[in-house]
Every structure is written in structure tokens, then in C-alpha cells.
Design a protein around this motif. Structure first.
Motif, PDB file in Angstrom:
ATOM      1  N   PRO A 237      35.508  27.332 -17.849  1.00 26.68           N
ATOM      2  CA  PRO A 237      36.685  28.336 -17.848  1.00 26.68           C
ATOM      3  C   PRO A 237      36.346  29.669 -17.354  1.00 26.68           C
ATOM      4  CG  PRO A 237      35.917  28.275 -20.059  1.00 26.68           C
ATOM      5  CD  PRO A 237      34.980  27.310 -19.300  1.00 26.68           C
ATOM      6  N   SER A 238      37.285  30.126 -16.257  1.00 27.04           N
ATOM      7  CA  SER A 238      36.960  31.490 -15.773  1.00 27.04           C
ATOM      8  C   SER A 238      38.611  31.686 -15.304  1.00 27.04           C
ATOM      9  CB  SER A 238      36.064  31.773 -14.706  1.00 27.04           C
ATOM     10  OG  SER A 238      36.034  32.884 -14.157  1.00 27.04           O
ATOM     11  N   GLN A 239      39.332  32.121 -16.130  1.00 23.48           N
ATOM     12  CA  GLN A 239      41.034  32.215 -15.957  1.00 23.48           C
ATOM     13  C   GLN A 239      41.514  32.952 -17.094  1.00 23.48           C
ATOM     14  OE1 GLN A 239      41.085  27.941 -17.209  1.00 23.48           O
ATOM     15  NE2 GLN A 239      42.978  28.465 -18.068  1.00 23.48           N
ATOM     16  N   ARG A 240      42.951  33.306 -17.032  1.00 23.42           N
ATOM     17  CA  ARG A 240      43.639  34.068 -17.985  1.00 23.42           C
ATOM     18  C   ARG A 240      43.805  32.951 -19.215  1.00 23.42           C
ATOM     19  NH1 ARG A 240      47.054  34.788 -13.353  1.00 23.42           N
ATOM     20  NH2 ARG A 240      48.569  33.441 -14.418  1.00 23.42           N
ATOM     21  N   GLU A 255      26.631  28.084 -17.910  1.00 27.19           N
ATOM     22  CA  GLU A 255      26.645  27.191 -19.036  1.00 27.19           C
ATOM     23  C   GLU A 255      26.262  27.902 -20.186  1.00 27.19           C
ATOM     24  OE1 GLU A 255      27.654  24.099 -19.338  1.00 27.19           O
ATOM     25  OE2 GLU A 255      28.181  23.745 -17.060  1.00 27.19           O
ATOM     26  N   ARG A 256      25.586  28.840 -20.137  1.00 29.03           N
ATOM     27  CA  ARG A 256      25.051  29.662 -21.189  1.00 29.03           C
ATOM     28  C   ARG A 256      26.030  30.343 -22.058  1.00 29.03           C
ATOM     29  NH1 ARG A 256      23.413  34.673 -22.929  1.00 29.03           N
ATOM     30  NH2 ARG A 256      23.545  35.871 -20.760  1.00 29.03           N
ATOM     31  N   PHE A 257      27.210  30.840 -21.137  1.00 29.69           N
ATOM     32  CA  PHE A 257      28.193  31.522 -21.682  1.00 29.69           C
ATOM     33  C   PHE A 257      29.126  30.788 -22.387  1.00 29.69           C
ATOM     34  CE2 PHE A 257      27.464  35.204 -18.350  1.00 29.69           C
ATOM     35  CZ  PHE A 257      27.104  35.934 -19.368  1.00 29.69           C
ATOM     36  N   ALA A 272      30.277  18.786 -26.924  1.00 33.52           N
ATOM     37  CA  ALA A 272      30.043  17.534 -26.726  1.00 33.52           C
ATOM     38  C   ALA A 272      31.076  16.757 -26.312  1.00 33.52           C
ATOM     39  CB  ALA A 272      29.949  16.908 -28.374  1.00 33.52           C
ATOM     40  N   ASP A 273      32.342  17.287 -26.101  1.00 35.22           N
ATOM     41  CA  ASP A 273      33.527  16.415 -25.662  1.00 35.22           C
ATOM     42  C   ASP A 273      33.200  16.044 -24.146  1.00 35.22           C
ATOM     43  OD1 ASP A 273      36.070  15.923 -24.157  1.00 35.22           O
ATOM     44  OD2 ASP A 273      36.889  16.787 -25.961  1.00 35.22           O
ATOM     45  N   PRO A 274      33.031  14.756 -23.566  1.00 36.62           N
ATOM     46  CA  PRO A 274      32.856  14.382 -22.295  1.00 36.62           C
ATOM     47  C   PRO A 274      33.746  15.156 -21.174  1.00 36.62           C
ATOM     48  CG  PRO A 274      32.938  12.599 -23.570  1.00 36.62           C
ATOM     49  CD  PRO A 274      33.421  13.783 -24.668  1.00 36.62           C
ATOM     50  N   ARG A 275      34.871  15.612 -21.435  1.00 34.56           N
ATOM     51  CA  ARG A 275      35.789  16.060 -20.634  1.00 34.56           C
ATOM     52  C   ARG A 275      35.156  17.501 -20.324  1.00 34.56           C
ATOM     53  NH1 ARG A 275      41.106  16.164 -23.656  1.00 34.56           N
ATOM     54  NH2 ARG A 275      39.603  16.767 -25.404  1.00 34.56           N
ATOM     55  N   PHE A 276      34.455  18.338 -21.097  1.00 37.48           N
ATOM     56  CA  PHE A 276      34.102  19.483 -20.874  1.00 37.48           C
ATOM     57  C   PHE A 276      32.491  19.746 -21.139  1.00 37.48           C
ATOM     58  CE2 PHE A 276      37.787  19.717 -23.981  1.00 37.48           C
ATOM     59  CZ  PHE A 276      38.855  19.808 -22.647  1.00 37.48           C
ATOM     60  N   LEU A 277      31.814  18.703 -20.710  1.00 42.06           N
ATOM     61  CA  LEU A 277      30.388  18.342 -20.759  1.00 42.06           C
ATOM     62  C   LEU A 277      29.610  19.498 -19.813  1.00 42.06           C
ATOM     63  CD1 LEU A 277      28.519  16.883 -22.622  1.00 42.06           C
ATOM     64  CD2 LEU A 277      28.240  15.139 -20.740  1.00 42.06           C
ATOM     65  N   ASP A 278      30.248  19.747 -18.694  1.00 42.73           N
ATOM     66  CA  ASP A 278      29.461  20.507 -17.693  1.00 42.73           C
ATOM     67  C   ASP A 278      30.255  21.253 -16.919  1.00 42.73           C
ATOM     68  OD1 ASP A 278      30.291  18.697 -15.782  1.00 42.73           O
ATOM     69  OD2 ASP A 278      28.270  17.609 -15.741  1.00 42.73           O
ATOM     70  N   MET A 279      30.031  22.052 -15.913  1.00 40.90           N
ATOM     71  CA  MET A 279      30.908  22.795 -15.034  1.00 40.90           C
ATOM     72  C   MET A 279      32.017  21.844 -14.163  1.00 40.90           C
ATOM     73  SD  MET A 279      31.445  26.302 -14.967  1.00 40.90           S
ATOM     74  CE  MET A 279      29.919  26.985 -14.903  1.00 40.90           C
ATOM     75  N   PRO A 280      31.530  20.837 -13.421  1.00 43.87           N
ATOM     76  CA  PRO A 280      32.288  20.039 -12.822  1.00 43.87           C
ATOM     77  C   PRO A 280      33.385  19.222 -13.597  1.00 43.87           C
ATOM     78  CG  PRO A 280      30.326  19.881 -12.031  1.00 43.87           C
ATOM     79  CD  PRO A 280      30.244  20.615 -13.143  1.00 43.87           C
TER      80      PRO A 280
END
Length: 387
Positions: A237-240, A255-257, A272-280
Motif C-alpha cells: 500500500p502506497s496511497q491515501r 516489504e520491510r515497511f 499471511a493472507d494470500p491476497r496480500f502476500l507480496d507487492m504484486p
């Protein structure tokens, strides 16, 4: 105080914003900047730009772009005015202008026009579209560049109309690039003994600032869409986000942030949520992530989040201009300045130079009155003569 450009003399045929912004940066760094102003036109057009005026032929807008400069009143198109101008050119490191692209030739401001007077002089030209092309005679302004270079279609919400920047950032960016070009050419002329022409245009700088989305478009056919909440095109996430009392900007650029944010808000499940596992994955599932972030951020005010996350996870409340100027950090880093002005007994609050040298910001001084330095630099006008 160490002012790196002490001893550099710049003669400026300039007006309004972009050119004066660039030369003001040079002036604050120590250069002597001499504004050539035509009395018949009332000098720099920005002297008459309201709504806040400072006596005759002066305004707060003008003060914003010409602090510390000197003003010589002369008519460049008259024989006497031209002669006086060339006297100044003889001792100058650079002659700069921000006129339409066809004007330097007509007013004889190019290197080929001034070389015989001063072989090392740098002639720098800032225009809307540059010189030597089909648009050189076209007038142009910041907002036009934002439109044509694609800025407006990259700004705003996906379902809203194209939006321009709230500030004239193309002017400021072009002025900054102009200053860099002038200083670079002066260094080159001092080394080689030969001056040159330097050109910068609003259009070129605006297009150049489209940066990596432009590279993606040219090479991959990528279409840069506007994302909800002003989200970054690839980082999430990088947003309002919504806080308890307004809006904030959350920027988990690595990823660290993201992991640290999840830990600090006691939401390890998000990692751990697969939807949010990595940046893509987070980017693909932004619609699902945004309401979760809002629910988390709504538990505290923006100031409380700033105190909690500051220095650990990039975050800031979204401030209006008055709040931005009253920010205690602005005072800590001395980014507000104060100058004396004869038309304003209480003086004038200004923004300080953004460049520090040896830890010090450059001193500020008011912008000049129209023609204030004419006699100092050219000597008193002879009876019956005209400049």
C-alpha cells in the motif's frame, strides 16, 4: 557565510515565474542577478500581479521570485538602452532570458549576437517550446504543459476528470533545470574560454518528468491508469488512507515497511493472507486492502499516527497549506524566513532557500524596486538622454 556563486554575474531579461525562479536560486547562492526591466512596460509583469500589493510596482508575488536581485531600468530596443545593456554584458558570466522562443534572435540575446562583446558569456534561453522548431513563436504556460505532457490524466481519481497540480510545478521544475544548465555552462565556459547557448523549455522538462511511466509506455505499451486514493502504480500500500480526523498518506514502499506496519498495528494475519502476500498480490487486491487499512487507521488521529509510525513506517497526515506552514518541523529546520520591506512595516514572511551550505541557509533580502540599481550599475543618466 560560504556562498558558492559569489563573483558570478548574471544579466537577466526575465519576467513572471519560471525564469525568475531559477535565477533566484542562483542569487540566493551568491550570484549577482541583474534584472533588465523596461520602464515602458512597468518592468517585470509580476510586479502588477495581485491580489497582494506592496506599494507601487511591487507585489508579494514579485517578491516570491526576485528576492535579492538588482534592477536596471532600460529600454532594450532603443540605441541607448542597447548600449547600456551591452556594457553589462561585457562583465557578465551569463545573459539569460525566459522569453518566447523567437525573441532571443529578435532582441539579439544569442551567443552569436554577444560573442564579440564577451567571448566567454553563456546565453541561456528558457521558453515554452524551445527554439528552432515549428512552435518557437508560440506562447505557452505551465498548465498547458501539464495538459499536453500527460500530467493531468495521471492525476486525480479514476472516475473523475483530469486534474492539474495544485501548484505550477512545471514552472518550478523548469526553473530549477534552467539554473543547473546555467551553472554547468558557466563552468564549461570558464574552462574552455568560450561561451555557448543553453536552451531549456517548459515542454521538454514536463515531458522528461513523466520518467519511468513514459519508459514503460514506450517499451511495453503500458497505459498508466489513475488509481483510487492516489495510489502508486506498482507499490502497495502506497496511497491515501482515512484517519480518525481526516486523511493521511501511508507509504509501505518496501516489504520491510509492510511487515513492520502489520506488526505495529497488531495485524500479523495480513502478512499471511494470500491476497496480500507480496507487492504484486497487494497491488492486484487493492480494492480489498483499502477498506482494511481504513478500518485500522480510523482508530487514531493523523497526528497520533504520525507520533506512532514516524521514523518507522512512512506516514504523514495530509495537511492544508496553513497547517503545513505551522508544522513545528518547519521551524526546526528554519524553512520560514522574514525580510524587511519599506511598504510593509511589519516586514514580510517568506519561505527560506531550500539549499544549505555548510549547514546554513542562504540569507534573504527583498526584491528590488523598479530601476533601483540603474545608477549604481550604469552611472547617472545624462541630462536629455534616455535608457
Amino acid at each position: 557565510m560560504n556562498r558558492p556563486l559569489d563573483g558570478v554575474r548574471i544579466v537577466a531579461v526575465e519576467q513572471y515565474a519560471a525564469g525568475p525562479y531559477g535565477t533566484q536560486l542562483l542569487c540566493e547562492l551568491g550570484a549577482q542577478v541583474i534584472k533588465i526591466e523596461a520602464p515602458s512596460l512597468g518592468g517585470d509583469i509580476s510586479r502588477g500581479l495581485g491580489p497582494y500589493f506592496l506599494g507601487e510596482a511591487d507585489s508579494q508575488f514579485f517578491q516570491t521570485f526576485s528576492r535579492g536581485k538588482q534592477s536596471v531600468a532600460l529600454e532594450l530596443k532603443t540605441p541607448q538602452g542597447r548600449a547600456d545593456f551591452e556594457r553589462l554584458v561585457a562583465g557578465a558570466d551569463a545573459v539569460v532570458n525566459n522569453l518566447r522562443g523567437d525573441q532571443p534572435e529578435k532582441l539579439r540575446l544569442r551567443y552569436e549576437d554577444l560573442e564579440a562583446i564577451n567571448p566567454t558569456v553563456v546565453c541561456a534561453h528558457l521558453s515554452a517550446y524551445g527554439r528552432g522548431n515549428s512552435r518557437e513563436a508560440w506562447p505557452g504556460y505551465d498548465y498547458l504543459m501539464q495538459a499536453e505532457a500527460g500530467f493531468m490524466t495521471l492525476t486525480g481519481e479514476p472516475d473523475g476528470p483530469p486534474v492539474r497540480f495544485g501548484l505550477s510545478m512545471v514552472d518550478f521544475m523548469t526553473g530549477s533545470v534552467f539554473a543547473l544548465g546555467i551553472v554547468s555552462a558557466i563552468l564549461g565556459a570558464r574552462a574552455s574560454g568560450t561561451g555557448c547557448d543553453v536552451d531549456v523549455s517548459l515542454f521538454d522538462v514536463a515531458l522528461h518528468q513523466t520518467s519511468y511511466p513514459a519508459v514503460w509506455a514506450m517499451n511495453e505499451g503500458h497505459h498508466a491508469d489513475r488509481l483510487p486514493r492516489g495510489a502508486h502504480p506498482s507499490i502497495s500500500p502506497s496511497q491515501r488512507v482515512r484517519t480518525q480526523d481526516g486523511w493521511g498518506m501511508l507509504m509501505c514502499q518496501t516489504e520491510r515497511f509492510w511487515r513492520l506496519f502489520c506488526d505495529l498495528v497488531d495485524r500479523p494475519d495480513l502478512q499471511a493472507d494470500p491476497r496480500f502476500l507480496d507487492m504484486p498480490a497487494r497491488r492486484a487486491n487493492l480494492d480489498a486492502l483499502t477498506p482494511i487499512l481504513d478500518a485500522i487507521m480510523a482508530t487514531r488521529t493523523g497526528a497520533a499516527w504520525m507520533a506512532y509510525l514516524g521514523g518507522r513506517v512512512p506516514f504523514s497526515p495530509i495537511a492544508d497549506l496553513a497547517e503545513a506552514l505551522d508544522n513545528p518541523f518547519v521551524a526546526e529546520v528554519a524553512m520560514r524566513d522574514h525580510i524587511d520591506h519599506p511598504a510593509r512595516p511589519q516586514g514580510l514572511d517568506m519561505l527560506a532557500c531550500p539549499i544549505r551550505v555548510d549547514g546554513q541557509r542562504m540569507p534573504a533580502a527583498r526584491a528590488p524596486a523598479l530601476g533601483e540599481h540603474t545608477d549604481t550599475l550604469l552611472g547617472p543618466k545624462a541630462p536629455g538622454s534616455a535608457r
